[in-house]
Design an enzyme around this catalytic site. Structure first.
Site, PDB file in Angstrom:
ATOM      1  N   CYS A 136       0.827  -1.211   0.000  1.00 30.62           N
ATOM      2  CA  CYS A 136       0.000   0.000   0.000  1.00 30.62           C
ATOM      3  C   CYS A 136       0.861   1.261   0.000  1.00 30.62           C
ATOM      4  O   CYS A 136       1.379   1.666   1.043  1.00 30.62           O
ATOM      5  CB  CYS A 136      -0.917  -0.014   1.216  1.00 30.62           C
ATOM      6  SG  CYS A 136      -1.943   1.444   1.328  1.00 30.62           S
ATOM      7  N   CYS A 139      -0.494   4.078   2.194  1.00 30.60           N
ATOM      8  CA  CYS A 139      -0.277   3.916   3.636  1.00 30.60           C
ATOM      9  C   CYS A 139       1.179   4.187   4.001  1.00 30.60           C
ATOM     10  O   CYS A 139       1.459   4.778   5.030  1.00 30.60           O
ATOM     11  CB  CYS A 139      -0.612   2.488   4.083  1.00 30.60           C
ATOM     12  SG  CYS A 139      -2.083   1.798   3.340  1.00 30.60           S
ATOM     13  N   ASP A 140       2.117   3.714   3.188  1.00 30.21           N
ATOM     14  CA  ASP A 140       3.516   3.669   3.615  1.00 30.21           C
ATOM     15  C   ASP A 140       4.473   4.541   2.797  1.00 30.21           C
ATOM     16  O   ASP A 140       5.617   4.737   3.205  1.00 30.21           O
ATOM     17  CB  ASP A 140       4.031   2.216   3.527  1.00 30.21           C
ATOM     18  CG  ASP A 140       3.187   1.271   4.364  1.00 30.21           C
ATOM     19  OD1 ASP A 140       2.719   1.698   5.427  1.00 30.21           O
ATOM     20  OD2 ASP A 140       2.989   0.122   3.937  1.00 30.21           O
TER      21      ASP A 140
END
Ligand code: NAP
Length: 314
Positions: A136, A139-140
């Protein structure tokens, strides 16, 4: 001690299919209970801008879209419970679900459990997950470890293109490693990707290992050219795997009919092989897999559940 509550409609999953089913069953005054699963809002909350959901000409943030769907369903009486379904007993009605140790009974169930990221299965992938390997970018991607470093995205679909574009904000260069020489992504996404000077496609190539487990962090990937057989190492600080999805249907194996890949096989409309259990969204769809088709399927499942309950009451 297990406590049982009786519900008219329980919806398992809180993506576009789940919330739309909740909206329709709530408006039918069935007071649905939505069990969110571990990722409330589902996979869409991990994407950035959604440009193809009708009604949002400027696009809409995936998280915001899901929050709005939830609010809309709750406005009409849908109830939300954060929780994971541990087991189901569909052998008789009312159906029984165990949710975090608590028993819930339901006259109808709508399965809208969606899908999860597919894993590559390469050596190093599992060991280095969250140590440079991720599924992701949203997300990261902004983590300091990825800043101004070469990054690798694996895959050739819309997800891979989206991840690659997002990561150009952070990485020095984004290598898009794909096993063929054309992208599967939609034309508009493919064109944007190939026109981006920070994205370098590496065609006909497979990642055969993610390095370096001995250093406990990602330092590169081993590549194999699938046409020539040539092997090489590409240095990078992060590996973003975007190779598709697997349906979240383990819970229903042997209980309702699924195909060889685990997708629920829908019957007429949103019916499953168990009367009173309906299905909607990506857990039953390996063809379209769009937020809007999942939402449409959620609507259909809600109408089917409502009609099923009405027929039982006659
Ligand atoms: P996808 O379309 O199934 O693409 C998966 C990609 O990964 C394909 O290019 C596939 O290669 C590759 N792949 C699969 N298994 C692999 C393996 N073991 N090793 C290496 N490569 C592998 O999945 P997706 O990109 O996640 O998209 C899923 C659905 O969501 C699609 O319908 C897509 O349109 C939609 N989506 C839409 C948007 C948007 O419109 N904004 C964004 C994201 C996703 P091959 O091409 O060789 O099969």
């Amino acid at each position: 001690m297990l406590r049982a509550s009786m519900e008219q409609v329980v919806i398992i999953g809180s993506g576009p299919a789940g919330w739309t089913a909740a909206l329709y069953t709530a408006r039918a005054q069935l007071s649905p209970l939505v069990l969110t699963g571990l990722q409330p809002g589902g996979l869409l909350t991990t994407t950035t801008i959604v440009e193809n959901f009708p009604g949002f000409p400027e696009g809409v943030d995936g998280y915001e879209l899901m929050s709005r769907m939830q609010k809309q369903a709750e406005r009409f009486g849908a109830r939300t419970q954060f929780g994971t379904v541990e087991s189901v007993d569909f052998s008789q009605r009312p159906f029984t679900l165990v949710v975090d140790g608590e028993k819930v009974q339901a006259q109808t169930v709508i399965i809208a459990t969606g899908a999860s990221h597919k894993h590559l299965g390469a050596p190093g992938e599992h060991e280095l997950e969250n140590k440079g390997v991720t599924y992701c970018a949203t997300c990261d991607g902004a983590l300091p470890v990825f800043r101004n470093k070469p990054l690798v995205v694996i895959g050739g679909g819309d997800s891979a293109c989206e991840e690659a574009a997002y990561l150009t904000r952070f990485g020095s260069v984004v290598y898009l490693v794909h096993r063929r020489d054309t992208l599967r992504a939609s034309k508009i996404m493919a064109e944007r990707t190939l026109a981006n000077p920070k994205i370098k496609p590496i065609w006909d190539s497979a990642v055969t290992e993610i390095l370096d487990v001995t250093q406990d962090k990602v330092t590169g990937v081993k590549l194999k050219n699938l046409k020539t057989g040539a092997e090489s190492v590409l240095d990078c600080a992060g590996v973003f795997i975007a190779i598709g999805h697997v349906p979240n249907t383990n819970l229903f194996k042997g209980v309702i009919a699924t195909d060889e890949n685990g997708f629920v096989i829908p019957g007429t409309g949103a019916a499953t092989t168990v009367p009173g259990v309906f299905v909607a969204g990506d857990c039953a769809d390996h063809v379209y897999r769009q937020a809007i088709t999942a939402a449409g399927a959620g609507c259909a499942a809600a109408i089917d559940a409502e009609r099923f309950l009405a027929a039982q009451a006659v």
